[in-house]
Enzyme design. Structure first.
Site, PDB file in Angstrom:
ATOM      1  N   TYR A  63      14.357 -55.802  25.859  1.00 32.77           N
ATOM      2  CA  TYR A  63      15.174 -56.402  26.921  1.00 32.77           C
ATOM      3  C   TYR A  63      14.330 -56.464  28.188  1.00 32.77           C
ATOM      4  O   TYR A  63      13.657 -55.496  28.531  1.00 32.77           O
ATOM      5  CB  TYR A  63      16.410 -55.532  27.188  1.00 32.77           C
ATOM      6  CG  TYR A  63      17.228 -56.011  28.370  1.00 32.77           C
ATOM      7  CD1 TYR A  63      18.314 -56.859  28.197  1.00 32.77           C
ATOM      8  CD2 TYR A  63      16.880 -55.622  29.671  1.00 32.77           C
ATOM      9  CE1 TYR A  63      19.039 -57.319  29.279  1.00 32.77           C
ATOM     10  CE2 TYR A  63      17.609 -56.085  30.763  1.00 32.77           C
ATOM     11  CZ  TYR A  63      18.688 -56.926  30.562  1.00 32.77           C
ATOM     12  OH  TYR A  63      19.397 -57.396  31.641  1.00 32.77           O
ATOM     13  N   GLU A  97      17.004 -63.382  32.594  1.00 28.68           N
ATOM     14  CA  GLU A  97      17.156 -62.343  31.568  1.00 28.68           C
ATOM     15  C   GLU A  97      16.715 -62.842  30.196  1.00 28.68           C
ATOM     16  O   GLU A  97      17.103 -63.925  29.771  1.00 28.68           O
ATOM     17  CB  GLU A  97      18.623 -61.907  31.499  1.00 28.68           C
ATOM     18  CG  GLU A  97      18.873 -60.778  30.512  1.00 28.68           C
ATOM     19  CD  GLU A  97      20.362 -60.514  30.328  1.00 28.68           C
ATOM     20  OE1 GLU A  97      20.851 -59.539  30.916  1.00 28.68           O
ATOM     21  OE2 GLU A  97      21.028 -61.279  29.611  1.00 28.68           O
TER      22      GLU A  97
END
Ligand code: GDP
Ligand code: MN
Length: 392
Positions: free
Chosen positions: A109, A197
């Site tokens: 992530y 993101e």
């Protein structure tokens, strides 16, 4: 403003962030053609909605050949996707992304956002990427690393290298990670993003880092500088009343309650929502008409409130400063005469030209309940709405 994954992926690509090969599609036929153009499978078909959590909700499906692509595409297109982020009403899928599927070995992530308290852009990353990142954040927050970026220096290589070490990347992966981190930071700053993101940032079976998902949110206040980004707006993904409000340059947020609020000033609007709840009511919206509203703008705001079938009453709470109460009153009267108002209307006017405003309302023959102050107004609208609901 939010954009779709395929649009974000195109921006990533233009900044040098590796993304899977993919083509957007609006119909089942287009999806099949897209897969044909990509030639080699397996493919992954991804619902394009402005919401995360698609994987768990059935919005991400795999296909090995064209027949399966057709099958999966017809399943996903037109479906109402209900994810953790859409709310119970869900989103109808109108666009697809057909990607050549990444052979994922590991999922990481990484994101960039603004930390308001620090006043800096921060990079957030974890080796526990993928669909469980929210659970990781709750149960093992120590597995999520944060680094703050000095705006004068930008993201320094040593910082990205340090992050790569925390994530456990080997030398070859670290090199790729640094390049990706730098590109993301450049994108974030140049395009005035509020969030960039990648989840998952995948390491594939050959050791290549690839953005297997792509998300970007933009700072609305800077959109005027980016006509190219404005072009990417998809109004289908936005609340229709919020779209209408943006045409009048109003700050409007749709909520779940039944009392419409029209207020000037964001602070007063929040206080109004609080006081309505304190008297047992539920606001149906946040609406700040702003400091210099015209009668036309007020009329626009009023018609947006009335167009919400959930609205059972309206509370207009104005503290006239730069905004003059008679202008507000004029707008309300104009709008109310054009639109049929079948719900109770409570108005509190205070400040500049309050007396003139009250006179306009009194002479209008409209059924308006005047309020002496904010608490009085909140009490009155909550009572009137409760009585109306008890009758029906
Ligand atoms: P989200 O659930 O809305 O965040 O959608 P994602 O694009 O992140 O997809 C959900 C999950 O599907 C990811 O966490 C991956 O595990 C998987 N996934 C997505 N794209 C690919 C791909 O190209 N190949 C493989 N093998 N898995 C993928
Ligand atoms: Mn994702």
């Amino acid at each position: 403003m939010k954009i779709h994954e395929y649009q974000a992926a195109a921006l990533y690509k233009s900044y040098g962030v590796p993304v899977p090969e993919g083509i957007p599609a609006f119909t089942v036929e287009e999806a099949v053609e897209a897969a044909q153009k990509l030639q080699e499978g397996p493919f992954v078909l991804k619902a394009q909605v402005h919401s995360g959590g698609r994987g768990k909700a059935g919005g991400v499906k795999f296909a090995t050949n064209l027949e399966e692509v057709r099958q999966r595409a017809s399943e996903i297109l037109g479906m109402t996707l209900v994810t953790k982020q859409t709310g119970p009403e869900g989103r109808v899928v109108q666009r697809l992304l057909v990607n050549r599927s990444v052979e994922i070995d590991r999922e990481y992530y990484v994101s960039l956002t603004v930390d308001g308290a620090l006043g800096r852009v921060v990079m957030i990353a974890s080796a526990e990427g993928g669909m469980e990142i929210e659970r990781v954040a709750q149960e093992a927050p120590d597995k999520i690393y944060t680094l703050a970026i000095d705006p004068a220096l930008g993201l320094m290589d040593y910082q990205a290298r340090d992050m790569a070490a925390k994530l456990g990347f080997n030398q070859a992966e670290t090199k790729q990670f640094i390049a990706i981190a730098r590109a993301l930071y450049r994108l974030f700053v140049e395009k005035d993003c509020s969030l960039v993101e990648i989840n998952p940032l995948a390491v594939d079976k050959s050791g290549n880092l690839v953005a297997a998902d792509a998300k970007i949110n933009f700072d609305d206040n800077a959109l005027f500088r980016h006509p190219d980004i404005q072009q990417l707006r998809d109004l289908n993904e936005e609340d229709p009343r919020e779209v209408e409000a943006s045409k009048f340059d109003l700050n409007y947020i749709q909520l779940d309650g039944n009392i419409g609020c029209m207020v000037n000033g964001a602070g007063l609007a929040m206080a109004t929502m609080d006081i309505i709840q304190a008297f047992g009511g539920m606001p149906s919206n946040f609406l700040d008409v702003g400091g210099g509203a015209t009668a036309e703008k007020v009329a626009g705001a009023f018609s947006i409130l009335l167009s919400d079938p959930k609205v059972q009453g309206i509370f207009i709470n104005i503290f006239g400063g730069i905004m003059k109460c008679d202008v507000i009153a004029q707008g309300v009267v104009e709008a109310a005469q054009k639109l049929q108002v079948k719900v109770p209307l409570v108005v509190r006017l205070e400040g500049t030209n309050a007396e003139a405003g009250k006179r306009i309302l009194a002479q209008s023959n409209l059924d308006i309940t005047p309020a002496d102050d904010m608490a009085d107004g909140a009490e009155k609208i909550c009572r009137l709405v409760a009585e109306k609901e008890a009758r029906s």
